[in-house]
Write a protein that holds these residues in place. Structure first.
Motif, PDB file in Angstrom:
ATOM      1  N   VAL A   1       0.844  -1.210   0.000  1.00 25.02           N
ATOM      2  CA  VAL A   1       0.000   0.000   0.000  1.00 25.02           C
ATOM      3  C   VAL A   1       0.878   1.258   0.000  1.00 25.02           C
ATOM      4  N   LEU A   2       1.983   1.223   0.748  1.00 25.26           N
ATOM      5  CA  LEU A   2       2.876   2.386   0.782  1.00 25.26           C
ATOM      6  C   LEU A   2       3.478   2.644  -0.611  1.00 25.26           C
ATOM      7  N   LEU A   3       3.806   1.564  -1.321  1.00 25.20           N
ATOM      8  CA  LEU A   3       4.317   1.741  -2.693  1.00 25.20           C
ATOM      9  C   LEU A   3       3.253   2.404  -3.583  1.00 25.20           C
ATOM     10  N   MET A   4       1.996   2.008  -3.395  1.00 20.20           N
ATOM     11  CA  MET A   4       0.919   2.644  -4.196  1.00 20.20           C
ATOM     12  C   MET A   4       0.805   4.128  -3.862  1.00 20.20           C
ATOM     13  N   ILE A   5       0.877   4.450  -2.549  1.00 15.25           N
ATOM     14  CA  ILE A   5       0.750   5.844  -2.109  1.00 15.25           C
ATOM     15  C   ILE A   5       1.859   6.689  -2.733  1.00 15.25           C
ATOM     16  N   GLU A   6       3.089   6.161  -2.720  1.00 19.55           N
ATOM     17  CA  GLU A   6       4.230   6.982  -3.099  1.00 19.55           C
ATOM     18  C   GLU A   6       4.632   6.866  -4.576  1.00 19.55           C
ATOM     19  N   ASN A   7       3.909   6.033  -5.338  1.00 14.83           N
ATOM     20  CA  ASN A   7       4.214   5.897  -6.770  1.00 14.83           C
ATOM     21  C   ASN A   7       2.940   6.040  -7.595  1.00 14.83           C
ATOM     22  N   PRO A   8       2.300   7.231  -7.531  1.00 13.92           N
ATOM     23  CA  PRO A   8       1.009   7.392  -8.195  1.00 13.92           C
ATOM     24  C   PRO A   8       1.058   7.092  -9.693  1.00 13.92           C
ATOM     25  N   ALA A   9       2.148   7.471 -10.360  1.00 17.52           N
ATOM     26  CA  ALA A   9       2.196   7.263 -11.816  1.00 17.52           C
ATOM     27  C   ALA A   9       2.164   5.775 -12.158  1.00 17.52           C
ATOM     28  N   ARG A  10       2.677   4.946 -11.255  1.00 13.56           N
ATOM     29  CA  ARG A  10       2.689   3.501 -11.508  1.00 13.56           C
ATOM     30  C   ARG A  10       1.413   2.820 -10.993  1.00 13.56           C
ATOM     31  N   ALA A  11       0.729   3.476 -10.051  1.00 13.46           N
ATOM     32  CA  ALA A  11      -0.435   2.829  -9.430  1.00 13.46           C
ATOM     33  C   ALA A  11      -1.779   3.301  -9.991  1.00 13.46           C
ATOM     34  N   ASN A  12      -1.819   4.529 -10.519  1.00 14.84           N
ATOM     35  CA  ASN A  12      -3.106   5.057 -10.979  1.00 14.84           C
ATOM     36  C   ASN A  12      -3.690   4.244 -12.136  1.00 14.84           C
ATOM     37  N   GLY A  13      -4.999   4.045 -12.078  1.00 10.83           N
ATOM     38  CA  GLY A  13      -5.701   3.338 -13.145  1.00 10.83           C
ATOM     39  C   GLY A  13      -5.623   1.822 -13.008  1.00 10.83           C
ATOM     40  N   HIS A  14      -4.933   1.349 -11.946  1.00  9.89           N
ATOM     41  CA  HIS A  14      -4.769  -0.101 -11.779  1.00  9.89           C
ATOM     42  C   HIS A  14      -5.618  -0.667 -10.647  1.00  9.89           C
ATOM     43  N   THR A  15      -5.945  -1.950 -10.806  1.00  8.35           N
ATOM     44  CA  THR A  15      -6.538  -2.747  -9.739  1.00  8.35           C
ATOM     45  C   THR A  15      -5.478  -3.762  -9.356  1.00  8.35           C
ATOM     46  N   PHE A  16      -5.174  -3.850  -8.046  1.00  5.49           N
ATOM     47  CA  PHE A  16      -4.091  -4.737  -7.606  1.00  5.49           C
ATOM     48  C   PHE A  16      -4.583  -5.832  -6.671  1.00  5.49           C
ATOM     49  N   ASN A  17      -4.269  -7.089  -6.993  1.00  3.37           N
ATOM     50  CA  ASN A  17      -4.368  -8.172  -6.010  1.00  3.37           C
ATOM     51  C   ASN A  17      -3.251  -7.956  -5.009  1.00  3.37           C
ATOM     52  N   VAL A  18      -3.547  -8.048  -3.715  1.00  7.97           N
ATOM     53  CA  VAL A  18      -2.469  -8.023  -2.709  1.00  7.97           C
ATOM     54  C   VAL A  18      -2.650  -9.231  -1.793  1.00  7.97           C
ATOM     55  N   GLY A  19      -1.809 -10.239  -2.023  1.00  5.67           N
ATOM     56  CA  GLY A  19      -1.906 -11.472  -1.243  1.00  5.67           C
ATOM     57  C   GLY A  19      -0.603 -12.238  -1.311  1.00  5.67           C
ATOM     58  N   ASN A  20      -0.587 -13.428  -0.696  1.00  6.93           N
ATOM     59  CA  ASN A  20       0.620 -14.256  -0.713  1.00  6.93           C
ATOM     60  C   ASN A  20       0.276 -15.646  -1.260  1.00  6.93           C
ATOM     61  N   PRO A  21       0.511 -15.861  -2.592  1.00  8.39           N
ATOM     62  CA  PRO A  21       0.124 -17.131  -3.205  1.00  8.39           C
ATOM     63  C   PRO A  21       0.845 -18.338  -2.618  1.00  8.39           C
ATOM     64  N   ASN A  22       1.947 -18.096  -1.887  1.00 14.76           N
ATOM     65  CA  ASN A  22       2.715 -19.226  -1.326  1.00 14.76           C
ATOM     66  C   ASN A  22       2.154 -19.718  -0.002  1.00 14.76           C
ATOM     67  N   ASN A  23       1.221 -18.969   0.576  1.00  8.69           N
ATOM     68  CA  ASN A  23       0.700 -19.331   1.910  1.00  8.69           C
ATOM     69  C   ASN A  23      -0.688 -19.966   1.828  1.00  8.69           C
ATOM     70  N   GLU A  24      -0.863 -20.953   0.933  1.00  9.62           N
ATOM     71  CA  GLU A  24      -2.199 -21.541   0.818  1.00  9.62           C
ATOM     72  C   GLU A  24      -2.390 -22.714   1.769  1.00  9.62           C
ATOM     73  N   VAL A  25      -3.542 -22.727   2.451  1.00 14.50           N
ATOM     74  CA  VAL A  25      -3.968 -23.872   3.274  1.00 14.50           C
ATOM     75  C   VAL A  25      -5.491 -23.970   3.174  1.00 14.50           C
ATOM     76  N   ASN A  26      -6.048 -25.142   3.516  1.00 15.76           N
ATOM     77  CA  ASN A  26      -7.492 -25.138   3.710  1.00 15.76           C
ATOM     78  C   ASN A  26      -7.754 -24.814   5.183  1.00 15.76           C
ATOM     79  N   VAL A  27      -9.006 -24.561   5.533  1.00 15.92           N
ATOM     80  CA  VAL A  27      -9.306 -24.058   6.879  1.00 15.92           C
ATOM     81  C   VAL A  27      -8.959 -25.119   7.941  1.00 15.92           C
ATOM     82  N   ARG A  28      -9.125 -26.389   7.584  1.00 11.59           N
ATOM     83  CA  ARG A  28      -8.749 -27.448   8.530  1.00 11.59           C
ATOM     84  C   ARG A  28      -7.235 -27.387   8.828  1.00 11.59           C
ATOM     85  N   GLN A  29      -6.442 -27.219   7.769  1.00 10.91           N
ATOM     86  CA  GLN A  29      -4.976 -27.112   7.970  1.00 10.91           C
ATOM     87  C   GLN A  29      -4.622 -25.865   8.777  1.00 10.91           C
TER      88      GLN A  29
END
Ligand code: NAD
Ligand code: UDP
Length: 386
Positions: free
Chosen positions: A269-297
């Motif tokens: 989020v801080l990168l988006m705040i401080e880099n408007p030219a790179r962030a404007n007009g975009h929709t960003f997923n913000v997550g960690n694809p390496n941390n997947e578990v099911n709820v039981r795990q």
């Protein structure tokens, strides 16, 4: 702080940010980051300020002249436009965003996530102000793969489940499954913001958080929130562990999630705040694809981690199955799997999450134990005495 530069090597000028929903989980971490690491000013808007009290008092804090709290309900307060006009950037975090509310308070959910956000978008657009709006990964709904036969090999193909901002469809259940009231309201406000950009030149960024977790998330029922309240899964499971009761697995705990540490997400989020030219007009997923578990795990892992940080052995029956109808009531439904595609955020902001699930659970559950264990013990001994 003086020599801060953006991703293109340009000096970053201090700005004023109107942060709506600043008193919540994400807002509190974002305020903390902005105060301790940047020269920016924050006009913090919320109905509550408990989670940012440590940033507002005492008046001798180093950043005291850079943060102001405004107790405002954005539903009905004419001061909102003035604050947006005073700021260079508005960040809107305000929302009803706990699944237990989506099917039981669908009207409040739709009003909060769509109607109440409308004036914020309008004031930003009319006054030529930049907007960072918080949406949700839930706008993707279910994966395409969820509709394939259980044994279909295509279910293993990422094309059927990885969620891409500019390609994936938004797949919600029927209207009587009121769970989707939240996702649908968030989708419509995204479309409205996008249209304001296309037709009226609004400078916007949309954030889709994928299960951000960490200290100060939600509340512990009966301690700093209502006894009958149902927070999100991290706080539900923390509450069960603190009370030494089984963790409840809704519909078998088969749904899959990717969890990201709040501190990693705040960097994005801080990168988006401080880099408007790179962030404007975009929709960003913000997550960690390496941390997947099911709820039981997740339940098993949290049980192990809690045992380690509290020094208490786990109980004999650590989990129990409950139906979604029993746990959430009529109209609940679920997202089956949430893996964020990271191509766009990587290309625009060069950002990557860092913290592994075990490590983020360890620091979060250490916080939960330190903050709540004593209060829970006292509350439970009072109940037993009565
Ligand atoms: P939160 O509930 O902790 O914070 C929301 C804050 O908004 C609260 O402090 C609340 O008091 C405030 N608020 C709500 N309505 C308001 C109103 N009418 N006027 C003034 N303040 C109001 O939630 P959070 O986890 O910090 O989420 C922030 C945003 O991120 C939300 O828009 C949510 O939909 C989105 N989001 C978060 C996650 C996550 O993983 N935490 C996931 C998906 C989406
Ligand atoms: N869940 C659960 N037990 C609980 C709380 C939640 O099994 O005590 C499940 C819930 O049904 C969902 C997942 O955990 O499948 C994540 O729920 P959360 O409330 O964090 O929000 P979501 O990711 O669905 O937006």
């Amino acid at each position: 702080m003086a020599g801060r530069v953006d991703l293109d090597g340009n000096q970053i000028k201090p700005i004023t940010i109107c942060m709506i929903g600043a008193g919540g989980f994400i807002g509190s971490h974002l305020c903390e980051k902005l105060m301790s690491e940047t020269p920016h000013k924050v006009l913090a808007v919320d109905v509550y300020n408990d989670k940012i009290k440590h940033l507002l008092e005492p008046a001798t804090l180093a950043w005291a002249d850079r943060i102001q709290f405004h107790r405002i309900n954005i539903k009905n307060d004419s001061r909102l436009e003035g604050l947006i006009k005073m700021a260079d950037l508005t960040i809107n975090l305000a929302a009803i965003c706990t699944p237990a509310d989506y099917n039981t308070r669908p009207l409040d959910t739709i009003y909060s996530n769509f109607i109440d956000a409308l004036p914020v978008v309008k004031y930003c657009s009319e006054n030529g102000k930049r907007l960072i709006h918080f949406s949700t990964c839930e706008v993707y709904g279910k994966t395409i793969g969820a509709f394939l036969p259980k044994d279909s090999p295509l279910r293993q193909d990422p094309a059927y489940y990885v969620l891409k901002e500019d390609e994936s469809p938004c797949i919600f259940g029927p209207i009587e499954k009121q769970r989707w009231s939240y996702a649908c309201a968030k989708q419509l406000i995204e479309r409205l913001i996008y249209a304001e950009g296309a037709e009226n030149g609004l400078e916007f960024t949309i954030v889709r958080p994928f299960n951000w977790i960490g200290p100060r998330m939600d509340f512990i029922p009966g301690i700093d929130g209502p006894s009958e309240g149902v927070p999100r899964v991290l706080a539900c499971f923390s509450n069960n562990l603190l009370r030494r009761e089984p963790l409840k697995l809704v519909d078998g705990g088969e749904s899959q999630r990717t969890f990201i540490y709040i501190k990693d997400a705040i960097e994005a989020v801080l990168l988006m705040i401080e880099n408007p030219a790179r962030a404007n007009g975009h929709t960003f997923n913000v997550g960690n694809p390496n941390n997947e578990v099911n709820v039981r795990q997740l339940a098993e892992m949290m049980t192990q981690v809690y045992s380690k940080v509290s020094g208490e052995s786990s109980i004999e029956t650590p989990t129990v199955d409950v139906s979604s109808k029993e746990f959430y009531g009529e109209g609940y439904d679920d997202s089956d799997k949430r893996i964020p595609d990271m191509t766009i955020i990587n290309k625009q902001l060069g950002w990557n999450p860092k913290t592994a699930l075990w490590d983020l659970l360890e620091s979060t559950l250490t916080y939960q134990h330190r903050t709540y264990a004593e209060a829970i013990k006292q509350a439970m001994s009072k109940t037993t005495a009565n």
